[in-house]
Write a protein that holds these residues in place. Structure first.
Motif, short mmCIF file in Angstrom:
data_model
loop_
_atom_site.label_atom_id
_atom_site.label_comp_id
_atom_site.label_asym_id
_atom_site.label_seq_id
_atom_site.Cartn_x
_atom_site.Cartn_y
_atom_site.Cartn_z
N ILE A 91 1.61 -13.15 -4.99
CA ILE A 91 2.26 -12.30 -5.98
C ILE A 91 2.43 -10.90 -5.41
O ILE A 91 1.46 -10.26 -4.98
CB ILE A 91 1.45 -12.24 -7.30
N PHE A 92 3.68 -10.41 -5.42
CA PHE A 92 4.00 -9.04 -5.03
C PHE A 92 4.16 -8.20 -6.30
O PHE A 92 4.97 -8.53 -7.17
CB PHE A 92 5.31 -9.00 -4.23
N THR A 93 3.37 -7.13 -6.40
CA THR A 93 3.49 -6.22 -7.54
C THR A 93 4.05 -4.91 -7.02
O THR A 93 3.46 -4.27 -6.15
CB THR A 93 2.13 -6.02 -8.22
N THR A 94 5.19 -4.48 -7.55
CA THR A 94 6.04 -3.56 -6.80
C THR A 94 6.16 -2.16 -7.39
O THR A 94 7.21 -1.53 -7.31
CB THR A 94 7.45 -4.17 -6.64
N THR A 102 -3.34 -5.03 -10.72
CA THR A 102 -3.37 -5.98 -9.60
C THR A 102 -4.80 -6.24 -9.14
O THR A 102 -5.22 -7.39 -8.96
CB THR A 102 -2.52 -5.46 -8.42
N ILE A 103 -5.56 -5.17 -8.95
CA ILE A 103 -6.95 -5.30 -8.50
C ILE A 103 -7.77 -6.10 -9.52
O ILE A 103 -8.56 -6.99 -9.16
CB ILE A 103 -7.58 -3.91 -8.26
N PHE A 114 -2.45 -11.43 -3.29
CA PHE A 114 -1.72 -10.36 -3.97
C PHE A 114 -1.29 -9.31 -2.96
O PHE A 114 -2.04 -8.96 -2.04
CB PHE A 114 -2.57 -9.71 -5.06
N GLU A 115 -0.09 -8.77 -3.15
CA GLU A 115 0.44 -7.69 -2.32
C GLU A 115 0.92 -6.58 -3.26
O GLU A 115 1.79 -6.81 -4.10
CB GLU A 115 1.63 -8.20 -1.48
N HIS A 116 0.33 -5.39 -3.11
CA HIS A 116 0.69 -4.28 -4.01
C HIS A 116 1.46 -3.20 -3.26
O HIS A 116 0.99 -2.69 -2.24
CB HIS A 116 -0.56 -3.68 -4.65
N VAL A 126 -6.22 -8.93 -1.71
CA VAL A 126 -5.20 -7.92 -2.06
C VAL A 126 -4.84 -7.09 -0.84
O VAL A 126 -5.72 -6.46 -0.24
CB VAL A 126 -5.66 -6.99 -3.20
N SER A 127 -3.57 -7.08 -0.48
CA SER A 127 -3.04 -6.19 0.56
C SER A 127 -2.21 -5.09 -0.08
O SER A 127 -1.79 -5.21 -1.25
CB SER A 127 -2.14 -6.98 1.52
N THR A 128 -1.99 -4.04 0.66
CA THR A 128 -1.07 -2.99 0.21
C THR A 128 0.03 -2.81 1.26
O THR A 128 -0.17 -3.07 2.44
CB THR A 128 -1.77 -1.64 0.01
N TYR A 129 1.19 -2.38 0.78
CA TYR A 129 2.30 -2.11 1.69
C TYR A 129 3.16 -1.00 1.10
O TYR A 129 3.30 -0.88 -0.12
CB TYR A 129 3.14 -3.37 1.94
N SER A 130 3.70 -0.19 1.98
CA SER A 130 4.60 0.87 1.55
C SER A 130 5.45 1.28 2.73
O SER A 130 5.24 0.83 3.86
CB SER A 130 3.82 2.06 1.01
#
Length: 359
Positions: A91-94, A102-103, A114-116, A126-130
Motif C-alpha cells: 500500500i502506497f500512502t501518498t 500509515t504507521i 507500506f510505502e509512505h 513501512v518505507s518512506t519515499y520523497s
C-alpha cells in the motif's frame, strides 16, 4: 480444508485444471491512497500515472486498487485499514498527513508492506519515499528572478511543513541570486487541493503586484488565474500542466513516481522488499523539469538548463553557503552545503524573506 483447496477441487471437477485459480491467487495486490482526485492535474494525477505504469509493466501479475480524495486524519486510517483488510500486499500512502495513520495501521498488519510518501517515520514494514522538489524550485526561482518586471513573486503555499518551507527558501535564494531586488509574497492556502482557494490566492497575489506565481498546491487553478490576468507567468506543480504553455506556464516540476512504484512492486513479488528511506532528485530522475518554453528569453533558458545539469551531476547543491537565517544568524559558511537532517526538519526562512512561518 481451506477455501483455496475447495475452489481448486471445484475447478478440477469441471475439467478446467488449476492454472486459472492459482494465477488469480498469486496476483500481487497493490493499493494507493490519494489525498486528492486523480484528475487534479498535479500531485495525485502523477501518483496515479505511477499506478497505471505498474499495471502496464506487470500485466495480469498484479491488481491495483486506489481510493482518491481521502482526508488526512481519521478518514485515512479507515481507508488504509480497509485496503489492508481487502487483501492488499503493498500500500502506497501518498501525502504527508497520512504518516501517523500509515504507521498505526502497519502495526496491525505486519505482513502487509507500506510505502509512505514525504514522511519520515519507518517501521519493519513501512518505507518512506520523497523527491527533492527543492532542486526543481531552484530552477523555477532563477527563471522567476530573471523574468519578473515588478520584482514581486507570489507563492501559494499549502501547509507549513518542512517540504514546503524548503521549497520557498530554495526558490527565493535563486530568485535573489538572479535579481537582488526580488521580493516574495506568500499566501498559505492550508490545502493541497482546492481550486477555488488556489484561484483566490493567485488573484490576491497578482493584485499585490506579483507578475510571477509559484505554487505548492495541486490544481491548475493558479495557471488559469495567471492566464486571465495576462502578463503573469506561472509554473506547473507536480505535473507538467502543459495545457497552459507556452505562457503563462513557462516550465514545471514533474514528479516521476513510475520507476519507484515498479521497483517496489517488483521487490514485493520477489520477496526482497525491505524497509528503506528514499529521497531522490533531478539526477536519478524522480524530479523532472518540464519544457522551458520560448516565452522565457533564450539566455535565461540557457542559464536554467545549465543549473539543472549542474544539480543533476551533483556539482551544485541548491543550499550552498554563504547563507544566513531570516534572523540574521549564520547558517552555512562559504561553500558549505546543507545536510539532509537540517533540510528534512527545516522550520526557518532564509535571510531576506519578509514573512512569518505560521505556527
Amino acid at each position: 480444508m481451506t477455501l483455496k483447496s475447495i475452489l481448486t477441487g471445484a475447478v478440477m471437477a469441471l475439467g478446467l485444471g488449476t492454472t486459472a485459480a492459482v494465477a488469480q491467487d498469486d496476483k500481487t495486490k497493490v493499493g494507493f491512497i490519494y489525498v486528492g482526485p486523480i484528475g487534479d492535474g498535479g500531485w495525485t494525477y502523477e501518483h496515479d500515472q505511477g499506478r497505471l505504469a505498474v499495471e502496464e509493466h506487470f500485466g495480469d501479475r498484479v491488481e491495483t486498487v486506489y481510493q482518491e480524495s481521502v482526508p488526512e486524519g481519521a478518514d485515512a486510517t479507515r481507508a488504509i485499514t480497509q485496503m489492508a483488510l481487502n487483501g492488499a500486499d503493498l500500500i502506497f500512502t501518498t501525502s504527508f498527513g497520512f504518516m501517523e495513520p500509515t504507521i498505526n495501521v502497519a502495526k496491525k498488519f505486519p505482513n502487509v508492506k507500506f510505502e509512505h510518501a514525504t514522511g519520515f517515520k519507518t517501521a519493519p514494514n513501512v518505507s518512506t519515499y520523497s523527491a527533492r522538489f527543492y532542486e526543481g524550485r531552484a530552477i523555477q526561482g532563477h527563471i522567476a528572478g530573471k523574468m519578473t518586471e515588478s520584482n514581486i513573486v507570489g507563492y501559494i503555499a499549502s501547509y507549513p511543513i518542512p517540504e514546503v518551507i524548503r521549497g520557498i527558501n530554495s526558490a527565493f535564494i535563486h530568485a535573489r541570486k538572479a535579481n537582488p531586488d526580488v521580493q516574495f509574497k506568500i499566501i498559505w492556502a492550508y490545502t493541497w487541493f482546492d481550486p477555488a482557494k488556489e484561484a483566490d490566492a493567485a488573484t490576491a497575489l497578482i493584485e499585490q503586484g506579483a507578475d510571477v506565481i509559484l505554487q505548492h498546491t495541486d490544481s491548475t487553478a493558479p495557471q488559469a488565474a495567471a492566464e486571465k490576468a495576462g502578463n503573469v507567468i506561472s509554473f506547473g506543480q507536480a505535473s507538467d500542466m502543459a495545457e497552459y504553455k507556452p505562457s503563462p506556464r513557462v516550465s514545471s516540476i514533474i514528479d516521476n513516481w513510475k520507476p519507484y512504484y515498479i521497483a517496489r512492486t517488483q521487490a514485493v513479488i520477489d520477496g526482497t522488499w525491505e524497509s528503506q528511506q528514499t529521497w531522490d532528485g533531478i539526477g536519478p530522475g524522480m524530479v523532472g523539469i518540464g519544457e522551458i518554453t520560448d516565452a522565457v528569453p533564450a539566455d535565461v533558458k540557457e542559464e536554467a538548463l545549465a543549473l539543472k545539469a549542474s544539480i543533476a551531476a551533483g556539482e551544485y547543491h541548491p543550499f550552498t553557503g554563504p547563507l544566513k537565517k531570516q534572523d540574521g544568524s549564520d547558517w552555512l559558511a562559504e561553500g558549505e552545503t546543507a545536510d539532509d537532517g537540517t533540510l528534512l526538519g527545516m522550520n526557518f526562512y532564509v535571510e531576506g524573506l519578509d514573512a512569518e512561518i505560521p505556527q
